[in-house]
Scaffold this motif. Structure first.
Motif, PDB file in Angstrom:
ATOM      1  N   ILE A   1     -32.855  -7.583 -34.391  1.00 55.04           N
ATOM      2  CA  ILE A   1     -33.756  -8.532 -35.058  1.00 55.04           C
ATOM      3  C   ILE A   1     -33.357  -9.931 -34.609  1.00 55.04           C
ATOM      4  O   ILE A   1     -32.175 -10.282 -34.594  1.00 55.04           O
ATOM      5  N   TYR A   2     -34.355 -10.723 -34.223  1.00 56.77           N
ATOM      6  CA  TYR A   2     -34.153 -12.102 -33.798  1.00 56.77           C
ATOM      7  C   TYR A   2     -34.866 -13.032 -34.770  1.00 56.77           C
ATOM      8  O   TYR A   2     -36.051 -12.847 -35.040  1.00 56.77           O
ATOM      9  N   ALA A   3     -34.156 -14.037 -35.267  1.00 59.92           N
ATOM     10  CA  ALA A   3     -34.752 -15.093 -36.087  1.00 59.92           C
ATOM     11  C   ALA A   3     -34.659 -16.398 -35.296  1.00 59.92           C
ATOM     12  O   ALA A   3     -33.569 -16.797 -34.875  1.00 59.92           O
ATOM     13  N   VAL A   4     -35.799 -17.046 -35.074  1.00 62.13           N
ATOM     14  CA  VAL A   4     -35.861 -18.212 -34.195  1.00 62.13           C
ATOM     15  C   VAL A   4     -36.454 -19.393 -34.952  1.00 62.13           C
ATOM     16  O   VAL A   4     -37.520 -19.281 -35.567  1.00 62.13           O
ATOM     17  N   TRP A   5     -35.770 -20.519 -34.892  1.00 61.12           N
ATOM     18  CA  TRP A   5     -36.294 -21.778 -35.438  1.00 61.12           C
ATOM     19  C   TRP A   5     -36.410 -22.776 -34.294  1.00 61.12           C
ATOM     20  O   TRP A   5     -35.489 -22.931 -33.497  1.00 61.12           O
ATOM     21  N   ALA A   6     -37.545 -23.443 -34.198  1.00 61.44           N
ATOM     22  CA  ALA A   6     -37.779 -24.443 -33.151  1.00 61.44           C
ATOM     23  C   ALA A   6     -38.361 -25.700 -33.780  1.00 61.44           C
ATOM     24  O   ALA A   6     -39.259 -25.624 -34.631  1.00 61.44           O
ATOM     25  N   GLN A   7     -37.856 -26.848 -33.346  1.00 62.23           N
ATOM     26  CA  GLN A   7     -38.391 -28.129 -33.800  1.00 62.23           C
ATOM     27  C   GLN A   7     -38.701 -28.992 -32.588  1.00 62.23           C
ATOM     28  O   GLN A   7     -37.957 -28.995 -31.607  1.00 62.23           O
ATOM     29  N   GLN A   8     -39.815 -29.735 -32.684  1.00 63.58           N
ATOM     30  CA  GLN A   8     -40.221 -30.606 -31.594  1.00 63.58           C
ATOM     31  C   GLN A   8     -40.685 -31.944 -32.155  1.00 63.58           C
ATOM     32  O   GLN A   8     -41.455 -31.998 -33.110  1.00 63.58           O
ATOM     33  N   ARG A   9     -40.208 -33.032 -31.547  1.00 66.55           N
ATOM     34  CA  ARG A   9     -40.636 -34.391 -31.886  1.00 66.55           C
ATOM     35  C   ARG A   9     -41.057 -35.092 -30.595  1.00 66.55           C
ATOM     36  O   ARG A   9     -40.383 -34.956 -29.572  1.00 66.55           O
ATOM     37  N   GLU A  10     -42.129 -35.870 -30.660  1.00 62.70           N
ATOM     38  CA  GLU A  10     -42.595 -36.624 -29.505  1.00 62.70           C
ATOM     39  C   GLU A  10     -43.071 -37.999 -29.950  1.00 62.70           C
ATOM     40  O   GLU A  10     -43.567 -38.161 -31.070  1.00 62.70           O
TER      41      GLU A  10
ATOM     42  N   LEU B   1     -34.739 -44.479 -29.116  1.00 59.35           N
ATOM     43  CA  LEU B   1     -34.129 -43.394 -29.874  1.00 59.35           C
ATOM     44  C   LEU B   1     -34.476 -43.496 -31.355  1.00 59.35           C
ATOM     45  O   LEU B   1     -34.722 -42.477 -32.023  1.00 59.35           O
ATOM     46  N   ASP B   2     -34.511 -44.717 -31.908  1.00 57.18           N
ATOM     47  CA  ASP B   2     -34.906 -44.887 -33.305  1.00 57.18           C
ATOM     48  C   ASP B   2     -36.347 -44.422 -33.515  1.00 57.18           C
ATOM     49  O   ASP B   2     -36.653 -43.753 -34.513  1.00 57.18           O
ATOM     50  N   ALA B   3     -37.233 -44.773 -32.557  1.00 58.28           N
ATOM     51  CA  ALA B   3     -38.627 -44.342 -32.672  1.00 58.28           C
ATOM     52  C   ALA B   3     -38.745 -42.828 -32.584  1.00 58.28           C
ATOM     53  O   ALA B   3     -39.560 -42.210 -33.282  1.00 58.28           O
ATOM     54  N   LEU B   4     -37.929 -42.206 -31.732  1.00 60.89           N
ATOM     55  CA  LEU B   4     -37.984 -40.757 -31.585  1.00 60.89           C
ATOM     56  C   LEU B   4     -37.535 -40.051 -32.858  1.00 60.89           C
ATOM     57  O   LEU B   4     -38.209 -39.134 -33.352  1.00 60.89           O
ATOM     58  N   LEU B   5     -36.397 -40.463 -33.420  1.00 58.18           N
ATOM     59  CA  LEU B   5     -35.880 -39.806 -34.619  1.00 58.18           C
ATOM     60  C   LEU B   5     -36.774 -40.043 -35.828  1.00 58.18           C
ATOM     61  O   LEU B   5     -36.759 -39.250 -36.777  1.00 58.18           O
ATOM     62  N   GLY B   6     -37.562 -41.114 -35.805  1.00 58.16           N
ATOM     63  CA  GLY B   6     -38.480 -41.375 -36.898  1.00 58.16           C
ATOM     64  C   GLY B   6     -39.846 -40.750 -36.724  1.00 58.16           C
ATOM     65  O   GLY B   6     -40.719 -40.905 -37.577  1.00 58.16           O
ATOM     66  N   SER B   7     -40.065 -40.025 -35.625  1.00 60.19           N
ATOM     67  CA  SER B   7     -41.369 -39.406 -35.361  1.00 60.19           C
ATOM     68  C   SER B   7     -41.541 -38.144 -36.192  1.00 60.19           C
ATOM     69  O   SER B   7     -40.569 -37.456 -36.519  1.00 60.19           O
ATOM     70  N   PRO B   8     -42.781 -37.797 -36.529  1.00 58.27           N
ATOM     71  CA  PRO B   8     -43.025 -36.541 -37.252  1.00 58.27           C
ATOM     72  C   PRO B   8     -42.559 -35.345 -36.441  1.00 58.27           C
ATOM     73  O   PRO B   8     -42.616 -35.350 -35.206  1.00 58.27           O
ATOM     74  N   ALA B   9     -42.092 -34.321 -37.133  1.00 56.27           N
ATOM     75  CA  ALA B   9     -41.568 -33.124 -36.481  1.00 56.27           C
ATOM     76  C   ALA B   9     -42.516 -31.949 -36.674  1.00 56.27           C
ATOM     77  O   ALA B   9     -43.169 -31.820 -37.712  1.00 56.27           O
ATOM     78  N   THR B  10     -42.585 -31.118 -35.661  1.00 59.79           N
ATOM     79  CA  THR B  10     -43.299 -29.850 -35.736  1.00 59.79           C
ATOM     80  C   THR B  10     -42.266 -28.733 -35.739  1.00 59.79           C
ATOM     81  O   THR B  10     -41.465 -28.619 -34.816  1.00 59.79           O
TER      82      THR B  10
END
Length: 561
Positions: free
Chosen positions: A516-525, A539-548
């Protein structure tokens, strides 16, 4: 079972050098659940970033008489984007209900192997807009195999042959003809290929490889071709059709230790490629060297020279351009990989006769705090300076037919910074955790706009004072080069792209062969502040971007003993 579905023709016991090769992958798993291929328009648009997989199943195994079998089928659902303009709002379908199917067979014998692959994509295109964009059906089928030429299995020849067939509306097939893989509309073709009446398209791809895979002198030779009409992007990955070529590589290697090294090798490879109009696209000589020293450090060197050729994709559907002579080289150095701490450094630089330059540098540290834990961390920086970087193309019937439009280029300066981190933690033979993360910042600025003056050259008409103006309100340029039908506009091409990708995979093998594989993925742009040069701000703008975020669970069951 992944290795069974890997691209056919590459499973033979053969070294597949990629020198100058441009061949498609027949099966690429990430097409299943891909981002929606349609689009919606409006003042505000909310579109899903991925396609929902309604269900998928894979069966793979091996029969008693040596046949490896694999079948995969997946169904992805319809996806719609929400839009609004003023008081109007609605939904637009951006991806249809689709079925993906793959079947693979292969059999290994004593001195030979042979098999085949078939893929099918079938879409329910009820929406007229998607009918114009996507084909109804896409099929790829092929055969592959290899045979040893001598009892000692020293020389081996292998290859593949595959064909594709697409069926859809005239508009959907026209999009494929005009796509970057083939550019049938190119105005300087000796014979026109574009046909707007087609509702289907077919093509083929194939290769043959010869390898001497033992001894101190090894040989790798290949001939390959992909016809202009071949297309596998519906369930594969095809960067480029309309190519054929070959290469010959000879490697001298010595694994007997001397006073300085334990192993050393030198490889020289000559490669050549053309399009199906018989126009040279690449002509290169490549050299690779590698050594493992007595202290178990490793080092590699590489270099290449490319001679002048034509570039039939440089103008994105316009006439060919001349690509100049270029040369480059790189190195990598790695410390003893048996130690708990391993360091690696690499660098690369290239330049061409027009004055364009590129360099890249990377430092990686691999740590093993415990036998079951490894941590890899390393920054990478690259810089590119191009004399003529593509900006846009504007059709203009007032220009000669062999030119067909304005092909705008500019000087280009790009800086890219990335930091990759990997963690592999083996808790037990049946339980493991893998984590990967990579923040990336890529900034590019354009200056000195100009357009291609004549086909099949590297001659440009520079935009002088009064011929180009920038409007900061609309962030667009207006150019009037003094030829053609008059002024035209194009968007400011400067960019500042920032992304953060995180993947975590937890694997539990609850019984031998079943997991069994459990996978979590997050992406910010984030693409704010185009052309900017403040890394901290980026970098501040990236970390403050909405995440998927996405969470998935996959189960694999082994049937039988």
């Amino acid at each position: 079972g992944r290795q069974l579905f890997d691209d056919i023709g590459s499973n033979a016991p053969n070294t597949h050098y990629r020198v100058g090769r441009s061949e498609p992958d027949l099966f690429y798993t990430r097409r299943i659940g891909r981002p929606p291929q349609g689009s919606a328009s409006g003042d505000y648009v909310l579109s899903p970033q991925f396609t929902t997989i309604l269900g998928a199943a894979k069966l793979s195994g091996k029969t008693a008489d040596g046949w490896s079998l694999g079948i995969l089928d997946a169904v992805t659902g319809r996806e719609s984007a929400r839009w609004s303009t003023g008081e109007d709002w609605g939904r637009t379908q951006v991806e249809p209900l689709t079925n993906y199917f793959v079947a693979r067979v292969f059999r290994d014998a004593d001195r030979a192997g042979y098999g085949g692959l078939f893929t099918a994509v079938n879409r329910d295109l009820g929406d007229p807009v998607l009918q114009h964009r996507l084909v109804r059906a896409a099929y790829v089928g092929g055969l592959d195999g290899y045979v040893f030429l001598d009892p000692r299995k020293n020389w081996v020849v292998g290859g593949r042959l595959a064909g594709s067939w697409l069926d859809g509306s005239r508009e959907s097939v026209e999009r494929i003809q005009l796509a970057s893989q083939r550019y049938f509309q190119r105005p300087d073709r000796p014979e026109p290929r574009f046909d707007p009446t087609l509702t289907s398209l077919g093509g083929w791809t194939g290769n043959v490889n010869l390898n001497r895979q033992s001894g101190n002198v090894r040989v790798n030779a290949a001939m390959w071709a992909t016809s202009p009409g071949f297309e596998s992007n519906d369930l594969g990955f095809n960067r480029r059709s309309d190519r054929w070529g070959g290469h010959l590589a000879v490697q001298l290697r010595q694994s007997r230790p001397d006073g300085f090294t334990r192993y050393r090798s030198l490889t020289v490879a000559k490669a050549y490629s053309l399009n199906f109009d018989r126009e040279k696209q690449a002509d290169s000589l490549n050299v690779y060297a590698r050594a493992r020293f007595n202290n178990y450090w490793n080092m590699g060197l590489s270099g290449y020279v490319r001679w002048r050729a034509l570039a039939d994709r440089a103008t994105r559907g316009g006439p060919s351009m001349l690509s100049g002579e270029s040369a480059g080289g790189g190195f990598w150095l790695e410390s003893d990989d048996r130690k708990p701490l391993v360091a690696r450094v690499s660098g690369y630089h290239s330049t061409n006769e027009w004055g364009s330059r590129y360099w890249n540098g990377e430092v990686t540290v691999e740590m093993h705090p415990a036998p079951a834990l490894s941590i890899v961390l390393g920054p990478e920086v690259s810089r590119a300076n191009a004399v003529a970087q593509w900006v846009t193309g504007v059709p203009d019937e007032a220009l000669p037919d062999i030119l067909g439009g304005h092909y705008v280029f500019a000087g280009f300066d790009q800086t890219e910074v990335a930091l990759a981190a990997r963690v592999n933690w083996i808790f037990s033979p049946r339980l493991s955790l893998q984590i990967y993360t990579q923040p990336l910042v890529s900034r590019g600025g354009y200056d000195g706009f100009k357009e291609l003056e004549r086909p099949r050259t590297f001659d440009f008409l520079a935009y002088g004072p009064g011929q180009i103006a920038y409007d900061p309100v609309t962030d667009t340029y207006t150019a009037d080069p003094g030829r053609g039908s008059g002024p035209f506009t194009f968007a400011n091409p400067d960019f500042n792209f920032k992304s953060l990708r995180v993947n975590a995979v937890l694997r539990w093998e609850w019984r031998p062969g079943s997991a069994i594989y459990a996978v979590w993925a997050q992406q910010r742009e984030n693409d704010a502040n185009p052309g900017g040069s403040d890394l901290g701000q980026d970098l501040d703008a990236l970390l403050g971007s909405p995440a998927t975020d996405a969470f998935q669970v996959k189960a694999t069951f082994r049937l039988g003993d």
